[in-house]
Design a protein around this motif. Sequence first.
Motif, PDB file in Angstrom:
ATOM      1  N   TRP A 120       0.964  -1.241  -0.080  1.00  0.00           N
ATOM      2  CA  TRP A 120       0.084   0.003  -0.070  1.00  0.00           C
ATOM      3  C   TRP A 120       0.767   1.305   0.044  1.00  0.00           C
ATOM      4  CZ3 TRP A 120      -0.565   4.152   3.434  1.00  0.00           C
ATOM      5  CH2 TRP A 120      -1.790   4.970   3.468  1.00  0.00           C
ATOM      6  N   PHE A 121       1.962   1.111   0.668  1.00  0.00           N
ATOM      7  CA  PHE A 121       2.691   2.322   0.800  1.00  0.00           C
ATOM      8  C   PHE A 121       3.486   2.712  -0.614  1.00  0.00           C
ATOM      9  CE2 PHE A 121       2.681   0.753   5.170  1.00  0.00           C
ATOM     10  CZ  PHE A 121       2.217   1.901   5.741  1.00  0.00           C
ATOM     11  N   LYS A 128       8.349   8.102  -2.343  1.00  0.00           N
ATOM     12  CA  LYS A 128       8.963   7.815  -0.849  1.00  0.00           C
ATOM     13  C   LYS A 128       9.535   6.215  -1.251  1.00  0.00           C
ATOM     14  CE  LYS A 128       6.365  10.520   2.407  1.00  0.00           C
ATOM     15  NZ  LYS A 128       5.527  10.377   3.858  1.00  0.00           N
ATOM     16  N   HIS A 129       8.796   5.583  -2.018  1.00  0.00           N
ATOM     17  CA  HIS A 129       9.278   4.136  -2.233  1.00  0.00           C
ATOM     18  C   HIS A 129      10.538   4.364  -2.917  1.00  0.00           C
ATOM     19  CE1 HIS A 129       8.615   0.032  -2.811  1.00  0.00           C
ATOM     20  NE2 HIS A 129       8.966   0.006  -3.895  1.00  0.00           N
ATOM     21  N   ALA A 161       4.222  -8.658   2.164  1.00  0.00           N
ATOM     22  CA  ALA A 161       5.564  -7.960   2.415  1.00  0.00           C
ATOM     23  C   ALA A 161       6.445  -8.502   1.121  1.00  0.00           C
ATOM     24  CB  ALA A 161       6.191  -8.537   3.735  1.00  0.00           C
ATOM     25  N   ARG A 162       6.038  -9.636   0.490  1.00  0.00           N
ATOM     26  CA  ARG A 162       6.900 -10.021  -0.590  1.00  0.00           C
ATOM     27  C   ARG A 162       6.807  -9.037  -1.930  1.00  0.00           C
ATOM     28  NH1 ARG A 162       4.726 -16.002   0.017  1.00  0.00           N
ATOM     29  NH2 ARG A 162       5.668 -16.707   2.039  1.00  0.00           N
ATOM     30  N   GLU A 163       5.737  -8.316  -1.765  1.00  0.00           N
ATOM     31  CA  GLU A 163       5.270  -7.644  -2.943  1.00  0.00           C
ATOM     32  C   GLU A 163       6.064  -5.990  -3.101  1.00  0.00           C
ATOM     33  OE1 GLU A 163       1.411  -7.244  -3.431  1.00  0.00           O
ATOM     34  OE2 GLU A 163       0.971  -9.279  -2.938  1.00  0.00           O
ATOM     35  N   SER A 164       6.722  -5.445  -2.108  1.00  0.00           N
ATOM     36  CA  SER A 164       7.350  -4.175  -2.086  1.00  0.00           C
ATOM     37  C   SER A 164       8.406  -4.252  -2.862  1.00  0.00           C
ATOM     38  CB  SER A 164       7.505  -3.658  -0.698  1.00  0.00           C
ATOM     39  OG  SER A 164       6.071  -3.361  -0.192  1.00  0.00           O
ATOM     40  N   PHE A 165       9.313  -5.214  -2.656  1.00  0.00           N
ATOM     41  CA  PHE A 165      10.909  -5.090  -3.168  1.00  0.00           C
ATOM     42  C   PHE A 165      11.226  -6.194  -3.723  1.00  0.00           C
ATOM     43  CE2 PHE A 165      10.649  -1.913   0.137  1.00  0.00           C
ATOM     44  CZ  PHE A 165      11.121  -0.927  -0.266  1.00  0.00           C
ATOM     45  N   HIS A 213      -4.847   9.898  10.530  1.00  0.00           N
ATOM     46  CA  HIS A 213      -3.895   9.601   9.447  1.00  0.00           C
ATOM     47  C   HIS A 213      -4.609   9.102   8.219  1.00  0.00           C
ATOM     48  CE1 HIS A 213      -0.458   7.938   7.107  1.00  0.00           C
ATOM     49  NE2 HIS A 213       0.290   8.577   7.758  1.00  0.00           N
ATOM     50  N   GLU A 214      -4.091   9.433   6.999  1.00  0.00           N
ATOM     51  CA  GLU A 214      -4.564   9.042   5.571  1.00  0.00           C
ATOM     52  C   GLU A 214      -4.844   7.520   5.588  1.00  0.00           C
ATOM     53  OE1 GLU A 214      -3.483   9.311   0.995  1.00  0.00           O
ATOM     54  OE2 GLU A 214      -2.390  10.307   2.130  1.00  0.00           O
TER      55      GLU A 214
END
Length: 384
Positions: A120-121, A128-129, A161-165, A213-214
């Motif tokens: 999501w981030f 930022k990513h 968690a495996r999808e971000s990097f 928070h958003e």
Amino acid sequence: MKILRVISSIDPKDGGPMEAARKIDTTLQHLGHQVELVCLDDPNADFIYDYPVQVHALGPSKGNYKFNKKLTPWLNENVDSFEAVIIDGLWQYHSFGAWRALAKKTIPYFVFTHGMLDPWFKKTYPLKHMKKWLYWPWAEYRLLRDAKAVLFTCEDEKILARESFWLYKANEVVTAFGTADAPKNRGQLTNNFLDLYPELKSKRLVLYLSRIHEKKGCDLLIEAFAKVATQDPSLQLIMAGPDQTGWSSTLKILAAQRGISDRVSWLGMLSGDIKWGAFYAAEVFCLPSHQENFGIVVAEALACGKPVLISNKVNIWREIESSNAGFVDHDTIDGTIRNLQRWLALDANTYKELTEHARKCFTQHFLIQHAAERLVEIIQEQRF
């Protein structure tokens, strides 16, 4: 067992990971383990003295990253007296500084990511990513790669968690997670809360209690509440929680535009008995979050026997749904409206059954003693 926790901050305003650490450390001590904590906070901060175990506060630290040149030397000098290290959270200096010391040691360490690898981030903050990508290969990637175990609080968090990097390597372990049970003096706590906020007496309270928070979907809740508020003039929305970004001013304008300014109460951060009084005084708890790794406040609401109205982006939604402890829908205005409408359609007997299911869901899945015991099991299984 002697355990060291490394965390950026234990300021209660920083949200769930800090509260979870506090509850787990208290329980670990009750189970006979010795726990100490090192953080990057200013040692003169008031909240340092309220923490239940010995705290080594090495601050003040620099900037949002909380750079602190004292951390790695402190760990090099002191960590050999511990049997295991727990590192809470990513993307601030405490994680990299801890890796710099622990990479040279034989002491095992374990990392809670606390949802900070959720894609999501990546989708919501692409710039930022990109910055994180510059940092990832030589810092957080190595931290996770070298950990005895990277700890996730549910299967959804682990998979996401495996999808971000794409450069990702970790010994993934799913552990129990939770919070302490609610205090039992329900009537007194409810009365104390309502005495403090007498304008809320005789109201049917919908409670939001988390950071403003958003990612929490506060705007969705205000929009949805505006759609259902006309069904019952006694309905009142409580928005409670710290606002570190100033978003509440925009949300108040939104409430005014929808004609519900007088139907929304902004209470700021609640803690201690007043927080528990808010839970007990409310009929339901609502968190339409866009991203929630666990949701300590959801577990706290369940502990009070309160049905929860959550989005399917709160990673414990499956436990809620299977336990019939509330309602789950999409993290949209329409999804939030449907959750509220389902609650409003309940008769008294069905609502009472839902409260009983909520309490049972908490004791079965989210009681802190189970989480602490499972954490010790994982450390003992993995450290050799």
